[in-house]
Motif scaffolding. Structure first.
Motif, PDB file in Angstrom:
ATOM      1  N   VAL A  14       0.962  -0.998   0.107  1.00 33.91           N
ATOM      2  CA  VAL A  14       0.234  -0.392  -0.040  1.00 33.91           C
ATOM      3  C   VAL A  14       0.536   0.755   0.010  1.00 33.91           C
ATOM      4  CG1 VAL A  14      -2.392   1.366   1.560  1.00 33.91           C
ATOM      5  CG2 VAL A  14      -1.212  -1.150   1.535  1.00 33.91           C
ATOM      6  N   CYS A  15       1.289   1.853  -0.749  1.00 31.19           N
ATOM      7  CA  CYS A  15       1.330   3.269  -1.080  1.00 31.19           C
ATOM      8  C   CYS A  15       1.083   4.308  -1.240  1.00 31.19           C
ATOM      9  CB  CYS A  15       2.188   3.096  -2.601  1.00 31.19           C
ATOM     10  SG  CYS A  15       3.538   1.744  -2.773  1.00 31.19           S
ATOM     11  N   ALA A  16       1.186   5.630  -0.078  1.00 33.51           N
ATOM     12  CA  ALA A  16       0.621   6.197   0.021  1.00 33.51           C
ATOM     13  C   ALA A  16       1.396   7.822  -0.326  1.00 33.51           C
ATOM     14  CB  ALA A  16      -0.186   6.913   0.898  1.00 33.51           C
ATOM     15  N   VAL A  17       0.358   8.593  -0.171  1.00 38.53           N
ATOM     16  CA  VAL A  17       1.367  10.259   0.212  1.00 38.53           C
ATOM     17  C   VAL A  17       0.039  11.357   1.075  1.00 38.53           C
ATOM     18  CG1 VAL A  17       3.201  10.204  -1.956  1.00 38.53           C
ATOM     19  CG2 VAL A  17       0.737  11.323  -1.852  1.00 38.53           C
ATOM     20  N   GLY A  18       1.233  11.675   1.622  1.00 41.07           N
ATOM     21  CA  GLY A  18       0.444  12.775   2.771  1.00 41.07           C
ATOM     22  C   GLY A  18       1.213  14.345   2.225  1.00 41.07           C
ATOM     23  N   ASN A  19      -0.033  15.406   3.143  1.00 41.96           N
ATOM     24  CA  ASN A  19       0.330  16.277   3.257  1.00 41.96           C
ATOM     25  C   ASN A  19       1.228  16.751   4.388  1.00 41.96           C
ATOM     26  OD1 ASN A  19      -1.048  16.650   4.888  1.00 41.96           O
ATOM     27  ND2 ASN A  19      -2.986  17.887   3.524  1.00 41.96           N
ATOM     28  N   GLU A  20       1.381  18.367   4.791  1.00 42.96           N
ATOM     29  CA  GLU A  20       2.893  18.231   6.500  1.00 42.96           C
ATOM     30  C   GLU A  20       1.649  17.600   7.643  1.00 42.96           C
ATOM     31  OE1 GLU A  20       4.859  22.456   5.891  1.00 42.96           O
ATOM     32  OE2 GLU A  20       3.851  22.036   4.075  1.00 42.96           O
ATOM     33  N   ASP A  21       0.234  17.658   7.280  1.00 44.70           N
ATOM     34  CA  ASP A  21      -0.698  17.396   8.591  1.00 44.70           C
ATOM     35  C   ASP A  21      -1.216  15.901   8.741  1.00 44.70           C
ATOM     36  OD1 ASP A  21      -0.064  19.894   9.937  1.00 44.70           O
ATOM     37  OD2 ASP A  21      -2.255  20.379   7.283  1.00 44.70           O
ATOM     38  N   LEU A  22      -0.477  14.875   7.278  1.00 40.16           N
ATOM     39  CA  LEU A  22      -0.037  13.832   7.006  1.00 40.16           C
ATOM     40  C   LEU A  22      -1.399  12.862   7.175  1.00 40.16           C
ATOM     41  CD1 LEU A  22       1.945  12.660  10.396  1.00 40.16           C
ATOM     42  CD2 LEU A  22       2.693  13.149   7.387  1.00 40.16           C
ATOM     43  N   GLU A  23      -2.421  14.462   6.242  1.00 39.94           N
ATOM     44  CA  GLU A  23      -2.947  13.809   5.765  1.00 39.94           C
ATOM     45  C   GLU A  23      -3.300  13.882   4.036  1.00 39.94           C
ATOM     46  OE1 GLU A  23      -6.820  17.799   7.003  1.00 39.94           O
ATOM     47  OE2 GLU A  23      -5.526  18.077   5.572  1.00 39.94           O
ATOM     48  N   ILE A  24      -3.949  12.248   3.858  1.00 37.37           N
ATOM     49  CA  ILE A  24      -3.623  10.913   3.204  1.00 37.37           C
ATOM     50  C   ILE A  24      -4.257  12.033   2.124  1.00 37.37           C
ATOM     51  CG2 ILE A  24      -4.208   8.834   2.196  1.00 37.37           C
ATOM     52  CD1 ILE A  24      -4.052   7.695   5.009  1.00 37.37           C
ATOM     53  N   LEU A  25      -3.700  11.807   1.174  1.00 39.96           N
ATOM     54  CA  LEU A  25      -3.920  12.235  -0.417  1.00 39.96           C
ATOM     55  C   LEU A  25      -4.203  11.709  -1.657  1.00 39.96           C
ATOM     56  CD1 LEU A  25      -1.458  16.108  -0.572  1.00 39.96           C
ATOM     57  CD2 LEU A  25      -3.896  15.367   0.913  1.00 39.96           C
ATOM     58  N   HIS A  26      -3.223  10.519  -1.875  1.00 36.13           N
ATOM     59  CA  HIS A  26      -3.600   9.771  -2.898  1.00 36.13           C
ATOM     60  C   HIS A  26      -2.694   8.671  -2.071  1.00 36.13           C
ATOM     61  CE1 HIS A  26      -4.038  12.750  -5.046  1.00 36.13           C
ATOM     62  NE2 HIS A  26      -3.395  13.667  -5.261  1.00 36.13           N
ATOM     63  N   ARG A  27      -3.469   7.902  -2.602  1.00 33.88           N
ATOM     64  CA  ARG A  27      -3.274   5.490  -1.959  1.00 33.88           C
ATOM     65  C   ARG A  27      -3.328   4.657  -2.824  1.00 33.88           C
ATOM     66  NH1 ARG A  27      -4.665   4.263   3.678  1.00 33.88           N
ATOM     67  NH2 ARG A  27      -6.740   5.041   3.348  1.00 33.88           N
ATOM     68  N   GLU A  28      -2.899   4.218  -3.291  1.00 34.82           N
ATOM     69  CA  GLU A  28      -2.309   2.888  -4.714  1.00 34.82           C
ATOM     70  C   GLU A  28      -2.173   1.557  -3.555  1.00 34.82           C
ATOM     71  OE1 GLU A  28      -1.604   3.170  -8.404  1.00 34.82           O
ATOM     72  OE2 GLU A  28      -2.124   5.318  -8.386  1.00 34.82           O
ATOM     73  N   SER A  29      -2.521   0.619  -4.105  1.00 27.91           N
ATOM     74  CA  SER A  29      -2.662  -0.304  -3.415  1.00 27.91           C
ATOM     75  C   SER A  29      -1.961  -1.724  -4.828  1.00 27.91           C
ATOM     76  CB  SER A  29      -3.114  -1.572  -2.891  1.00 27.91           C
ATOM     77  OG  SER A  29      -4.460  -1.921  -3.396  1.00 27.91           O
ATOM     78  N   PHE A  30      -1.071  -2.157  -4.605  1.00 29.58           N
ATOM     79  CA  PHE A  30      -0.403  -3.196  -5.273  1.00 29.58           C
ATOM     80  C   PHE A  30      -0.043  -5.029  -5.267  1.00 29.58           C
ATOM     81  CE2 PHE A  30       1.539   0.661  -5.346  1.00 29.58           C
ATOM     82  CZ  PHE A  30       0.943   1.327  -6.908  1.00 29.58           C
ATOM     83  N   PRO A  31      -0.375  -5.924  -5.975  1.00 27.42           N
ATOM     84  CA  PRO A  31      -0.116  -7.572  -5.325  1.00 27.42           C
ATOM     85  C   PRO A  31       1.059  -7.570  -5.035  1.00 27.42           C
ATOM     86  CG  PRO A  31      -1.420  -7.127  -6.478  1.00 27.42           C
ATOM     87  CD  PRO A  31      -1.109  -5.757  -6.809  1.00 27.42           C
ATOM     88  N   THR A  32       1.700  -7.968  -4.366  1.00 26.48           N
ATOM     89  CA  THR A  32       2.984  -8.618  -3.720  1.00 26.48           C
ATOM     90  C   THR A  32       2.685  -9.911  -4.533  1.00 26.48           C
ATOM     91  OG1 THR A  32       2.831  -7.512  -1.724  1.00 26.48           O
ATOM     92  CG2 THR A  32       5.093  -8.951  -2.096  1.00 26.48           C
ATOM     93  N   THR A  33       4.084  -9.211  -5.455  1.00 30.40           N
ATOM     94  CA  THR A  33       4.877 -10.379  -6.089  1.00 30.40           C
ATOM     95  C   THR A  33       5.685 -10.923  -6.520  1.00 30.40           C
ATOM     96  OG1 THR A  33       4.610  -8.627  -8.281  1.00 30.40           O
ATOM     97  CG2 THR A  33       2.665 -10.554  -8.144  1.00 30.40           C
ATOM     98  N   VAL A  34       7.138 -10.431  -7.133  1.00 33.86           N
ATOM     99  CA  VAL A  34       7.843 -10.191  -7.223  1.00 33.86           C
ATOM    100  C   VAL A  34       8.985  -8.691  -7.057  1.00 33.86           C
ATOM    101  CG1 VAL A  34       8.029 -12.980  -8.467  1.00 33.86           C
ATOM    102  CG2 VAL A  34       8.534 -10.366  -9.684  1.00 33.86           C
TER     103      VAL A  34
END
Length: 290
Positions: A14-34
């Motif tokens: 699960v990857c995400a970015v947040g602002n200076e207040d640590l509010e999640i702005l964008h998030r994506e998830s990917f299967p753990t493969t190789v």
């Protein structure tokens, strides 16, 4: 400024970015493969925010090397996921992004999220367990992770098999450790169905609660934390907290006086966001100290 979070689990990233207040702005998830496949998606995600990114926090499945002086610092080491053994995770990120990187276990990251934002906020000592596909534990004392030659592997503490449980355990290393007896795969192999499909009335849940209560009992006597937080898919069974409270009380027999169990043995305030929020907070911490 943006902070990055990578919650690297054995099933998905699960990857995400947040602002200076640590509010999640964008998030994506990917299967753990190789690594080649999964990390390409991770890097592509953060490249979209590269000009604003000032720090990245990574909480990874393990075991991992946490010692900065070690030649394999930032590596996933002896994981049973063969494709990821001896993988230089931090090195791969630093090749792509010239920002500070915080590196810890996935359960430590979740513990830190609860410490900063959740049930551990304002407390000195916090322990977090995730009880799901595997079992892991992390501990924080006065803002620092409890670590020594490596990070804790609390999920592999040995537990006493319940008198009504003939199952020998799913862990290939230890058999009747907490993970071997109480994690999701152990439930499924024992009962022939996933825990989510086992009704609340099934007597197995009393056995499961006993195993988790043994974990809480051991943790209480070893660390005396201010709070013990139980996360993961197994603890999404709403009836489990009360069963664990009852089993813990029976085990402890009044030997030590803990805080009220409604405040001492709890599920995550941040629910499934604990790991992401912890990684963002660690990214901010490492960026501000750089």
């Amino acid at each position: 400024m943006l902070y990055g979070s990578i919650e690297a689990g054995g099933t998905k990233f699960v990857c995400a970015v947040g602002n200076e207040d640590l509010e999640i702005l964008h998030r994506e998830s990917f299967p753990t493969t190789v690594p080649a496949e999964t990390m390409a998606k991770v890097i592509a995600f953060f490249k979209k925010f590269e000009t604003e990114l000032v720090g990245i926090g990574i909480g990874s499945f393990g075991p991992i090397d946490i010692h900065e002086e070690s030649p394999t610092y930032g590596y996933i080491t002896s994981t049973p996921k063969l494709a990821w053994q001896n993988y230089d995770f931090v090195g791969a990120m630093k090749k792509e992004f010239s920002v500070p990187v915080a590196w810890t276990t996935d359960v430590n990251a979740a513990a830190y999220g609860e410490y900063v934002f959740g049930h551990g906020k304002g407390l000195d000592s916090v322990v977090y367990y995730t009880i799901g596909t595997g079992v892991g534990g992390g501990a924080i004392q006065k803002g620092q992770f409890v670590e020594g030659f490596s990070h804790p592997e609390m999920g592999h503490m040995l537990i006493v098999p319940h008198e009504d449980d003939s199952y020998k355990g799913n862990c290939p290393f230890h058999g009747n450790c907490l993970e071997g007896m109480a994690a999701g795969p152990a439930i499924e192999k024992r009962l022939g169905k996933k825990g989510a499909d086992v009704p609340e009335s099934d007597p197995f849940w009393t056995i499961e609660a006993d195993y988790i209560a043994q974990c809480v009992y051991n943790t209480t006597l070893m660390l005396s934390p201010d709070v013990i937080i139980l996360g993961g898919g197994v603890m999404k069974q709403q009836h489990m907290v009360k069963k664990v409270h009852e089993a813990f009380t029976n085990l402890m027999k009044g030997y030590v006086k803990t805080p009220s169990l409604d405040e001492y043995i709890v599920t995550p305030a941040l629910e499934d966001n604990a790991g992401t929020m912890g990684c963002l907070a660690l990214a901010r911490k490492v960026a501000l100290s750089a």
